[in-house]
Design an enzyme around this catalytic site. Structure first.
Site, PDB file in Angstrom:
ATOM      1  N   LYS A  25       0.827  -1.206   0.000  1.00  0.00           N
ATOM      2  CA  LYS A  25       0.000   0.000   0.000  1.00  0.00           C
ATOM      3  C   LYS A  25       0.859   1.252   0.000  1.00  0.00           C
ATOM      4  O   LYS A  25       1.992   1.258   0.465  1.00  0.00           O
ATOM      5  CB  LYS A  25      -0.929   0.004   1.218  1.00  0.00           C
ATOM      6  CG  LYS A  25      -1.900  -1.167   1.232  1.00  0.00           C
ATOM      7  CD  LYS A  25      -2.774  -1.210  -0.007  1.00  0.00           C
ATOM      8  CE  LYS A  25      -3.647  -2.436  -0.035  1.00  0.00           C
ATOM      9  NZ  LYS A  25      -4.185  -2.714  -1.359  1.00  0.00           N
ATOM     10  N   ASP A  26       0.279   2.328  -0.528  1.00  0.00           N
ATOM     11  CA  ASP A  26       0.993   3.594  -0.621  1.00  0.00           C
ATOM     12  C   ASP A  26       1.244   4.178   0.769  1.00  0.00           C
ATOM     13  O   ASP A  26       0.466   3.982   1.701  1.00  0.00           O
ATOM     14  CB  ASP A  26       0.189   4.606  -1.444  1.00  0.00           C
ATOM     15  CG  ASP A  26       0.163   4.257  -2.917  1.00  0.00           C
ATOM     16  OD1 ASP A  26       1.020   3.463  -3.339  1.00  0.00           O
ATOM     17  OD2 ASP A  26      -0.709   4.765  -3.620  1.00  0.00           O
ATOM     18  N   LYS A  27       2.332   4.944   0.846  1.00  0.00           N
ATOM     19  CA  LYS A  27       2.691   5.578   2.110  1.00  0.00           C
ATOM     20  C   LYS A  27       1.790   6.780   2.392  1.00  0.00           C
ATOM     21  O   LYS A  27       1.332   6.983   3.511  1.00  0.00           O
ATOM     22  CB  LYS A  27       4.158   6.018   2.034  1.00  0.00           C
ATOM     23  CG  LYS A  27       4.691   6.655   3.304  1.00  0.00           C
ATOM     24  CD  LYS A  27       6.170   6.979   3.151  1.00  0.00           C
ATOM     25  CE  LYS A  27       6.747   7.609   4.407  1.00  0.00           C
ATOM     26  NZ  LYS A  27       8.186   7.894   4.261  1.00  0.00           N
ATOM     27  N   GLN A 119       5.748   5.280  -7.363  1.00  0.00           N
ATOM     28  CA  GLN A 119       5.994   4.727  -6.025  1.00  0.00           C
ATOM     29  C   GLN A 119       6.624   3.341  -6.089  1.00  0.00           C
ATOM     30  O   GLN A 119       7.163   2.853  -5.097  1.00  0.00           O
ATOM     31  CB  GLN A 119       4.708   4.707  -5.194  1.00  0.00           C
ATOM     32  CG  GLN A 119       3.545   3.936  -5.787  1.00  0.00           C
ATOM     33  CD  GLN A 119       2.630   4.783  -6.638  1.00  0.00           C
ATOM     34  OE1 GLN A 119       3.067   5.407  -7.595  1.00  0.00           O
ATOM     35  NE2 GLN A 119       1.346   4.794  -6.320  1.00  0.00           N
TER      36      GLN A 119
END
Length: 388
Positions: A25-27, A119
């Protein structure tokens, strides 16, 4: 996400490799996902919920399950995104609302190029994750560790610690400088302190990270090559499906894990007759068990592997127990269940309102679903014609 798992591992008395999950998952987002942890009872997890909340995390729907998860074991992701302070491109005479509607409908109809998002490769300016992956594929273990610990040109505790290590190779001293939240860096440094900065020591250091993290760097490299390959494919042949292209014969494919038996090599007759559409075209993600296109794109793959020193690479790193069979990825994707709403900023319930924004400025609320391994940032870039 890895820092969150590192924190949970310490509190639960397990190691990060005891955790499994279907996706990364994205930060910079509020994200939800299912995670499985071995050797921990639901009660044990519930007992630390107050400590978890202090880290701005929530754990819910806690229950026992029979199996671990694996990367890719998900159908896709749902996104709810707000884009604020919308502006037209310079010299665009169109009405802003009309331009936004046109851009969204265009992506709905035509889709977007299925690039891996930024990302995937990290935010570092000096070293990207794909460079570490390339070093691992070439069995350059010491180089890979040095790349991982290369500092950015920033004066903060993390980069000061990295700089100190590269100057001294003093792992114990570096550990005293490295902040606690840098879980991966600290795990590597603890192993280097124990085993030394030798080839074997660096192998042991990589083993301090879970398999999913080790393979992540190799996948970053194969993802970078795929991005470059799709750009070359579209620049060379455009939207035509030509002889030697690879197409997927299964219309219902929604991920990369489909077998080679469903991949078909376009013949000269099929190319001339326009038998297939561009959305059926796939390109291989590098690995030991893939076929290449039989046209200029296939030659491009071989040239790039040669220039990166991988012409004899079998996409296995036995020392780290990494095996990369490869797979295929559709070059175009469409967002599903896309809906949007244009509203003025003061109508949005925003916890942290920017006082510098014009009260009348427009915001776009957009929701959509994407298949697994597709990037919302890439879809948004196509809609906005701008980096996000």
């Amino acid at each position: 996400m890895f820092e969150a798992i590192g924190f949970l591992a310490i509190k639960l008395g397990v190691i990060p490799s005891d955790f499994s999950y279907a996706g990364l998952k994205d930060k910079k987002a509020i994200t939800y996902q299912t995670i499985v942890v071995r050797k921990v009872t639901p009660e044990r997890l519930k007992n630390i919920d107050k400590e978890i909340e202090k880290k701005k995390m929530n754990v819910f729907n806690i229950r026992s399950v029979d199996d671990s998860l694996r990367l890719g074991q998900l159908k896709g992701n749902h996104f709810d995104i707000v884009i604020r302070n919308l502006k037209k491109q310079i010299n665009d005479s169109a009405n802003l609302r009309e331009r936004i509607s046109e851009a969204i409908e265009n992506v709905k109809k035509k889709g977007f190029v299925n690039y891996y998002g930024p990302q995937r490769f990290g935010k570092g300016r000096k070293v990207h994750t794909d460079q570490i992956g390339l070093a691992l594929l070439k069995n350059e273990m010491v180089k890979a560790i040095k790349l991982f610990l290369t500092p950015e040109d920033l004066d903060d505790p993390v980069n000061r610690a990295k700089k100190y290590y590269l100057q001294t190779e003093d792992a114990k001293g570096t550990l005293s400088l490295m902040p606690e939240f840098k879980v991966r860096e600290r795990a590597l440094l603890e192993a280097l302190h124990r085993f030394g900065m030798t080839e074997e020591g660096c192998i042991q250091a990589w083993f301090s990270l879970p398999h999913s993290m080790r393979i992540f760097y190799v996948h970053a490299y194969t993802s970078k090559i795929w991005n470059e390959a799709v750009s070359y494919r579209l620049a060379t042949y455009g939207a035509r499906v030509v002889e030697g292209d690879l197409v997927c014969l299964d219309e219902d494919v929604d991920d990369e894990n489909f077998p080679s038996s469903k991949v078909h090599l376009v013949t000269e007759e099929e190319g001339s007759a326009n038998t297939y559409a561009i959305h059926q075209v796939v390109l291989p993600i590098l690995g030991s068990n893939i076929q290449y296109p039989k046209n200029k794109v296939g030659q491009w793959y071989h040239d790039i592997l040669s220039s990166d020193g991988l012409q004899t690479c079998r996409f296995k790193v036995p020392a780290l127990k990494l095996n990369v069979p490869g797979c295929y990825r559709q070059i175009l994707k469409h967002p599903r269940n896309l809906s949007y709403q244009l509203i003025e900023d003061h109508d949005i319930d925003v916890k942290m309102k920017d006082p510098h924004l014009d009260e009348a400025s427009l915001s776009l609320l957009i929701s959509f679903d994407l298949d697994s391994s597709c990037y919302a940032t890439v879809c948004l870039k196509e809609i906005m014609k701008h980096d996000v």
